[in-house]
Enzyme design. Structure first.
Site, short mmCIF file in Angstrom:
data_model
loop_
_atom_site.label_atom_id
_atom_site.label_comp_id
_atom_site.label_asym_id
_atom_site.label_seq_id
_atom_site.Cartn_x
_atom_site.Cartn_y
_atom_site.Cartn_z
N SER A 128 0.84 -1.20 0.00
CA SER A 128 0.00 0.00 0.00
C SER A 128 0.88 1.25 0.00
O SER A 128 1.70 1.42 -0.88
CB SER A 128 -0.97 -0.03 1.19
OG SER A 128 -1.96 0.96 1.07
N GLU A 170 -1.61 -2.60 -7.80
CA GLU A 170 -2.75 -2.97 -6.95
C GLU A 170 -3.36 -1.69 -6.39
O GLU A 170 -2.72 -0.64 -6.40
CB GLU A 170 -2.31 -3.90 -5.82
CG GLU A 170 -1.22 -3.35 -4.91
CD GLU A 170 -1.71 -2.53 -3.73
OE1 GLU A 170 -2.94 -2.50 -3.48
OE2 GLU A 170 -0.87 -1.90 -3.07
N HIS A 212 -4.63 -5.35 -1.41
CA HIS A 212 -5.27 -5.22 -0.10
C HIS A 212 -6.17 -6.43 0.13
O HIS A 212 -7.40 -6.34 0.17
CB HIS A 212 -6.07 -3.92 -0.04
CG HIS A 212 -5.23 -2.69 0.02
ND1 HIS A 212 -4.43 -2.29 -1.02
CD2 HIS A 212 -5.07 -1.76 1.01
CE1 HIS A 212 -3.80 -1.17 -0.68
NE2 HIS A 212 -4.18 -0.84 0.54
#
Length: 350
Positions: A146, A250, A320
């Site tokens: 992230s 992502e 995630h």
């Protein structure tokens, strides 16, 4: 999860990056030619892992304790960063304090690996404050995902040190994630990352499927991470060269039009034109949303990535999600977009 406040900040950074060409600079031209690749030493039982919060604050002492116990269950010792429990708004203390913990953990000879406890927002603020010379002289695995994407790519770009897009401390340390983590960081395996193929009582696979967008195989250097974070620092010199790379992406909690906007930015910045292949992992909670119609995520990916005429697939266990790969940044790999696999050509640690 990406909060509204974080998204507003990232959007402002993206606008700033988009303005760079108006000043006579090319975003691609500012990308570094990565230094000679440095593989960090592998982790082994008895090693010490430093726990840091370079972005969001550790609001829960229980989460930190669970992280500590999870590392101990792997046979590792734990050392907490000095500022782990600091707080400044949503951040884990001031930029200077959070950067100090990163620098201190790399300089500390008693620490063999570094794990971020949380993502959130804030790592990009640290990039000018990191001691890249010390990091380069003290190679060790840095792991997270992230918002940690900013640290992973900046450190690789500035030092050549391979970093790892993998679980944060507060993640679910289930068998799938632990097996990937240990295979890459403990066993020093030239691993092949492949989605699970559990059918259960269904007639075919219904969960964690891969989708081939453009078939074929390609080799290149793995770079990437969170799409929002990467696009927010496009135009800076804290990103590695994109030339001949395998780009993996992502994201989470982004409406499809935002994914479209960010992929457009990568295209306009010249990034997508340089890659050898693309792996789009999971975009969790990235539905079309309300309003008058929307492209689907599948349509956006096809529109941006099929014209590249390089192998592309989506659905990899990167993102995630509770079950995730530990994916190196800076290692040569081969992707098979038909089979939906990433194969490391060499170990990511020594």
């Amino acid at each position: 999860m990406i909060s509204r406040s974080r998204r507003d900040v990232l959007a402002s950074l993206s606008l700033a990056a988009a303005a760079v060409p108006l000043l006579g600079f090319s975003p691609v031209a500012t990308a570094n030619k990565s230094p000679k690749t440095i593989l960090p030493p592998r982790l082994k039982p008895g090693d010490t892992v430093g726990l840091i919060c370079p972005a969001g604050a550790a609001f829960s002492k229980e989460t930190v304790q669970i992280t500590k116990e999870s590392m101990e269950a792997l046979g590792l010792k734990v050392k907490l960063g000095k500022h782990v429990f600091d707080r400044m708004g949503s951040l884990a203390g001031t930029d200077q304090a959070r950067a100090a913990d990163v620098n201190a953990m790399f300089a500390d000879k008693s620490v063999q690996g570094i794990l971020a406890i949380h993502g959130g927002w804030g790592c990009a603020r640290l990039l000018p404050l990191l001691d890249y010379k010390t990091i380069q002289k003290n190679p060790k695995p840095l792991i997270g995902y992230s918002d940690i994407t900013a640290l992973l790519n900046a450190i690789y770009a500035k030092t050549g040190l391979v970093t790892f897009h993998g679980p944060v401390g507060s993640a679910t340390w289930n068998k799938f994630s632990v097996d990937s983590f240990k295979q890459v960081l403990f066993d020093a395996a030239a691993a092949t990352f492949e989605n699970p193929k559990e059918i259960g009582d269904n007639l075919t696979i219904t969960k964690d499927r891969i989708t081939t967008i453009t078939p074929g195989t390609a080799r290149g250097t793995l770079v990437g991470g969170n799409l929002t974070v990467l696009t927010a620092i496009i135009g800076s010199d804290y990103l590695p060269t994109w030339k001949d790379s395998i780009l993996f992406l992502e994201d989470t909690n982004e409406k499809v039009y935002r994914v479209d906007r960010m992929l457009t930015q990568l295209k306009l910045a010249g990034v997508l034109d340089q890659v050898k292949g693309v792996v789009f992992g999971k975009c969790t909670d990235c539905g079309p949303g309300g309003g008058y119609g929307s492209l689907t995520l599948e349509e956006v990916l096809e529109q941006h990535l099929q014209p590249l005429k390089v192998p592309v697939y989506s659905g990899a266990m990167i993102g995630h999600i509770s079950h995730k790969f530990t994916t190196p940044v800076g290692v040569e790999a081969e992707i098979d977009a038909t089979a939906g696999t990433i194969r490391l050509l060499n170990s990511a640690v020594v």
